[in-house]
Design a protein around this motif. Structure first.
Motif, PDB file in Angstrom:
ATOM      1  N   PHE A  14       0.931  -1.173   0.081  1.00 55.29           N
ATOM      2  CA  PHE A  14      -0.086   0.024  -0.094  1.00 55.29           C
ATOM      3  C   PHE A  14       0.879   1.139   0.070  1.00 55.29           C
ATOM      4  N   ALA A  15       1.977   1.093   0.654  1.00 51.59           N
ATOM      5  CA  ALA A  15       2.700   2.387   0.785  1.00 51.59           C
ATOM      6  C   ALA A  15       3.897   2.449  -0.578  1.00 51.59           C
ATOM      7  N   GLY A  16       3.705   1.595  -1.520  1.00 47.12           N
ATOM      8  CA  GLY A  16       4.409   1.753  -2.473  1.00 47.12           C
ATOM      9  C   GLY A  16       5.796   1.263  -2.655  1.00 47.12           C
ATOM     10  N   GLU A  17       6.205   0.580  -1.314  1.00 41.21           N
ATOM     11  CA  GLU A  17       7.543   0.201  -1.020  1.00 41.21           C
ATOM     12  C   GLU A  17       7.815  -1.286  -1.722  1.00 41.21           C
ATOM     13  N   LEU A  18       6.531  -2.034  -2.033  1.00 38.76           N
ATOM     14  CA  LEU A  18       6.711  -3.465  -2.527  1.00 38.76           C
ATOM     15  C   LEU A  18       5.686  -3.396  -3.813  1.00 38.76           C
ATOM     16  N   ILE A  19       5.934  -4.101  -4.867  1.00 35.27           N
ATOM     17  CA  ILE A  19       5.055  -4.411  -5.777  1.00 35.27           C
ATOM     18  C   ILE A  19       4.455  -5.877  -5.883  1.00 35.27           C
ATOM     19  N   ILE A  20       3.589  -6.134  -6.512  1.00 33.99           N
ATOM     20  CA  ILE A  20       3.192  -7.456  -6.787  1.00 33.99           C
ATOM     21  C   ILE A  20       3.868  -7.825  -8.019  1.00 33.99           C
ATOM     22  N   HIS A  21       5.048  -8.992  -7.636  1.00 29.66           N
ATOM     23  CA  HIS A  21       5.764  -9.380  -8.694  1.00 29.66           C
ATOM     24  C   HIS A  21       5.116 -10.290  -9.508  1.00 29.66           C
ATOM     25  N   HIS A  22       4.448 -11.199  -8.925  1.00 30.05           N
ATOM     26  CA  HIS A  22       3.764 -12.074  -9.906  1.00 30.05           C
ATOM     27  C   HIS A  22       2.708 -12.804  -8.875  1.00 30.05           C
ATOM     28  N   LYS A  23       1.847 -13.657  -9.704  1.00 29.96           N
ATOM     29  CA  LYS A  23       0.952 -14.419  -8.719  1.00 29.96           C
ATOM     30  C   LYS A  23       0.788 -15.738  -9.173  1.00 29.96           C
ATOM     31  N   LYS A  24       0.493 -16.609  -8.107  1.00 26.20           N
ATOM     32  CA  LYS A  24       0.284 -18.154  -8.284  1.00 26.20           C
ATOM     33  C   LYS A  24      -1.111 -18.315  -7.777  1.00 26.20           C
ATOM     34  N   GLY A  25      -2.153 -18.484  -8.494  1.00 27.29           N
ATOM     35  CA  GLY A  25      -3.568 -18.644  -8.361  1.00 27.29           C
ATOM     36  C   GLY A  25      -3.893 -17.506  -7.291  1.00 27.29           C
ATOM     37  N   SER A  26      -4.198 -17.597  -6.027  1.00 27.53           N
ATOM     38  CA  SER A  26      -4.819 -16.396  -5.343  1.00 27.53           C
ATOM     39  C   SER A  26      -3.455 -16.029  -4.507  1.00 27.53           C
ATOM     40  N   ASN A  27      -2.442 -16.537  -4.300  1.00 29.78           N
ATOM     41  CA  ASN A  27      -1.127 -16.188  -3.711  1.00 29.78           C
ATOM     42  C   ASN A  27      -0.582 -15.149  -4.519  1.00 29.78           C
ATOM     43  N   LYS A  28      -0.107 -13.928  -3.874  1.00 28.01           N
ATOM     44  CA  LYS A  28       0.554 -12.871  -4.354  1.00 28.01           C
ATOM     45  C   LYS A  28       2.029 -12.604  -3.837  1.00 28.01           C
ATOM     46  N   TYR A  29       2.941 -12.535  -4.745  1.00 26.96           N
ATOM     47  CA  TYR A  29       4.341 -12.731  -4.519  1.00 26.96           C
ATOM     48  C   TYR A  29       4.726 -11.223  -4.500  1.00 26.96           C
ATOM     49  N   TYR A  30       5.456 -10.730  -3.767  1.00 22.48           N
ATOM     50  CA  TYR A  30       5.838  -9.390  -3.508  1.00 22.48           C
ATOM     51  C   TYR A  30       7.230  -9.123  -3.751  1.00 22.48           C
ATOM     52  N   ALA A  31       7.672  -8.070  -4.174  1.00 19.54           N
ATOM     53  CA  ALA A  31       9.391  -7.783  -4.320  1.00 19.54           C
ATOM     54  C   ALA A  31       9.505  -6.150  -4.174  1.00 19.54           C
ATOM     55  N   PRO A  32      10.656  -5.601  -3.876  1.00 19.60           N
ATOM     56  CA  PRO A  32      10.837  -4.342  -3.619  1.00 19.60           C
ATOM     57  C   PRO A  32      10.548  -3.617  -5.031  1.00 19.60           C
ATOM     58  N   ALA A  33       9.889  -2.347  -4.829  1.00 21.75           N
ATOM     59  CA  ALA A  33       9.482  -1.712  -5.973  1.00 21.75           C
ATOM     60  C   ALA A  33      10.678  -1.191  -6.838  1.00 21.75           C
ATOM     61  N   LYS A  34      11.636  -0.459  -6.053  1.00 26.78           N
ATOM     62  CA  LYS A  34      12.919   0.079  -6.753  1.00 26.78           C
ATOM     63  C   LYS A  34      13.524  -0.854  -7.611  1.00 26.78           C
ATOM     64  N   GLU A  35      13.537  -2.177  -7.311  1.00 23.20           N
ATOM     65  CA  GLU A  35      14.162  -2.984  -8.026  1.00 23.20           C
ATOM     66  C   GLU A  35      13.440  -3.371  -9.506  1.00 23.20           C
ATOM     67  N   TYR A  36      12.326  -3.171  -9.497  1.00 29.37           N
ATOM     68  CA  TYR A  36      11.555  -3.480 -10.677  1.00 29.37           C
ATOM     69  C   TYR A  36      10.882  -2.570 -11.444  1.00 29.37           C
ATOM     70  N   LEU A  37      10.617  -1.372 -10.692  1.00 30.03           N
ATOM     71  CA  LEU A  37       9.906  -0.206 -11.674  1.00 30.03           C
ATOM     72  C   LEU A  37      10.888   0.755 -12.390  1.00 30.03           C
ATOM     73  N   GLY A  38      12.462   0.714 -11.670  1.00 32.42           N
ATOM     74  CA  GLY A  38      13.405   1.286 -12.387  1.00 32.42           C
ATOM     75  C   GLY A  38      13.138   2.803 -12.209  1.00 32.42           C
ATOM     76  N   LYS A  39      13.091   3.739 -13.339  1.00 29.24           N
ATOM     77  CA  LYS A  39      12.962   5.221 -13.476  1.00 29.24           C
ATOM     78  C   LYS A  39      11.660   5.418 -12.892  1.00 29.24           C
ATOM     79  N   GLU A  40      10.482   4.400 -13.314  1.00 32.91           N
ATOM     80  CA  GLU A  40       9.181   4.907 -12.679  1.00 32.91           C
ATOM     81  C   GLU A  40       9.195   5.036 -11.226  1.00 32.91           C
ATOM     82  N   TYR A  41       9.874   4.185 -10.621  1.00 30.65           N
ATOM     83  CA  TYR A  41       9.861   4.236  -9.027  1.00 30.65           C
ATOM     84  C   TYR A  41      10.548   5.872  -8.630  1.00 30.65           C
ATOM     85  N   ARG A  42      11.511   6.197  -9.275  1.00 32.06           N
ATOM     86  CA  ARG A  42      12.168   7.422  -8.926  1.00 32.06           C
ATOM     87  C   ARG A  42      11.524   8.680  -9.524  1.00 32.06           C
TER      88      ARG A  42
END
Length: 394
Positions: free
Chosen positions: A165-193
């Motif tokens: 919710f705070a934007g520090e993590l993003i949903i990296h992928h999903k498996k069924g109803s399970n959400k896998y999270y990862a740091p936003a700054k690692e995957y959003l690149g310039k859009e995070y900054r």
């Protein structure tokens, strides 16, 4: 300032052309998904999957050749799209993430179970560093609490969702109803900054209002569910914004027969006011329960003589229709609604019930509806369609 006068039929056709629901398909394939979401601003997300999730249902009615994996790839592989809060939880272009800096800041300041969450954040970040994206089941805390999602929710899930919710993590992928999270700054690149270019709250609200007008296609300046998720948009502020957008030529005023209030559209959308002979291919489509076009139910009732309520949260004994019922659009009319259930085990699309609106008959629309159902079955990768006995309800 020019005003445009329309019959109700002309207004309906205008709205449907804007939404890509009347005439030849305007959106095609994966590129069409991006183009439609760019036009709409966002599409609303809901996880319930009876015959496709809401965003998939929105897209299948508009995008020629749409497949569910297209949306997944754009979200979790190419990251052209992102799921975050706009009109409640939504999907929008990743490049728009910067405009929701206010939302992320507000979420960060309103953490649920702040003390408990802060204690396990280091463990979560360590786990991510060691093994990559994680879901709540990967973080063993042994603690659970009650919160708005339900009783006995794991503290790990609450911590992950707070960070999301705070934007520090993003949903990296999903498996069924399970959400896998990862740091936003690692995957959003310039859009995070990138920073929100709208420094003033009022300018931000104006951007949101214009975005919602485009998302629906036609809106009036009235209280509406179309404004959900826009914090601090009070009636007086909305009046001022509509006035300024009109004065600056961003929107146009449409006077529709039998309407007490004017409707507004983007100035650039006046191109959809063409004659009925232009692009007059009429389709039959099944609409999503939270379809962009349906965000203002009172407006749809006035335009289409169609009263729609999504009864998923209505107690079973009080439902008029059913748990997950989709409106049926044919040409420029909403001619009924249907209950469609995907039997995943046997790959059968079950047509359980179809309710036709007053003055519409199954015989008249049978061929068009059956064609739409076959396309819907293909979208759901069902090899067979099953019509329940006596499924038509007049």
């Amino acid at each position: 300032m020019k005003e445009y006068y329309l019959t109700r039929k002309e207004a309906r056709r205008f709205l449907l052309k804007k939404q890509g629901l009347l005439g030849d398909y305007r959106f095609h394939g994966k590129e069409g998904v991006v183009s439609y979401i760019e036009q709409a601003g966002c599409i609303q997300f809901d996880p319930v999957d009876v015959c496709g999730k809401n965003p998939e249902l929105v897209l299948q009615s508009r995008i020629e050749g749409f497949r569910k994996e297209m949306l997944y790839k754009l979200l979790y592989e190419e990251r052209v799209l992102i799921d975050y809060f706009d009109k409640n939880l939504s999907i929008f272009l990743t490049e728009d993430f910067r405009y929701f800096e206010r939302t992320r800041k507000r979420m960060k300041e309103n953490v649920w179970f702040q003390k408990e969450v802060e204690e396990i954040i280091p463990e979560i970040l360590k786990k991510m560093k060691e093994s990559g994206p994680v879901c709540s089941k990967d973080v063993k805390t042994g603690d659970s609490v009650s919160w708005y999602w339900g009783m006995n929710t794991s503290l790990a899930r609450i911590a992950l969702e707070n960070l999301y919710f705070a934007g520090e993590l993003i949903i990296h992928h999903k498996k069924g109803s399970n959400k896998y999270y990862a740091p936003a700054k690692e995957y959003l690149g310039k859009e995070y900054r990138r920073k929100d270019p709208l420094k003033e709250d009022y300018e931000h609200l104006k951007w949101r209002v214009l975005r919602r007008i485009s998302g629906v296609g036609l809106l009036w300046n009235r209280p509406s569910d179309a404004w959900l998720g826009i914090k601090d948009l009070k009636a007086g502020t909305r009046d001022r914004i509509f006035g300024e957008l009109l004065e600056k030529g961003k929107i146009a005023k449409l006077i529709v027969e039998d309407f007490n209030d004017p409707l507004y559209c983007l100035k650039g959308d006046l191109k959809y006011l063409g004659s009925e002979e232009e692009n007059n291919t009429e389709r039959t489509e099944l609409l999503a329960p939270l379809d962009n076009m349906l965000w203002d139910r009172k407006l749809i009732n006035k335009l289409f003589d169609f009263d729609y309520k999504w009864e998923i949260y209505t107690p079973e004994d009080k439902r008029k229709y059913g748990y997950y019922v989709l409106p049926v659009l044919s040409g420029d009319e909403i001619i009924g609604r249907g209950e469609f259930v995907l039997n995943r085990k046997n790959k059968i699309l079950e047509v359980r019930k179809l309710w036709t609106e007053e003055g519409r008959t199954w015989d008249k629309y049978q061929e068009a509806i059956q064609g739409a159902v076959l396309r819907f079955a293909e979208f759901n990768e069902a090899g067979e369609v099953s019509y329940n006995k006596d499924f038509v309800q007049i």
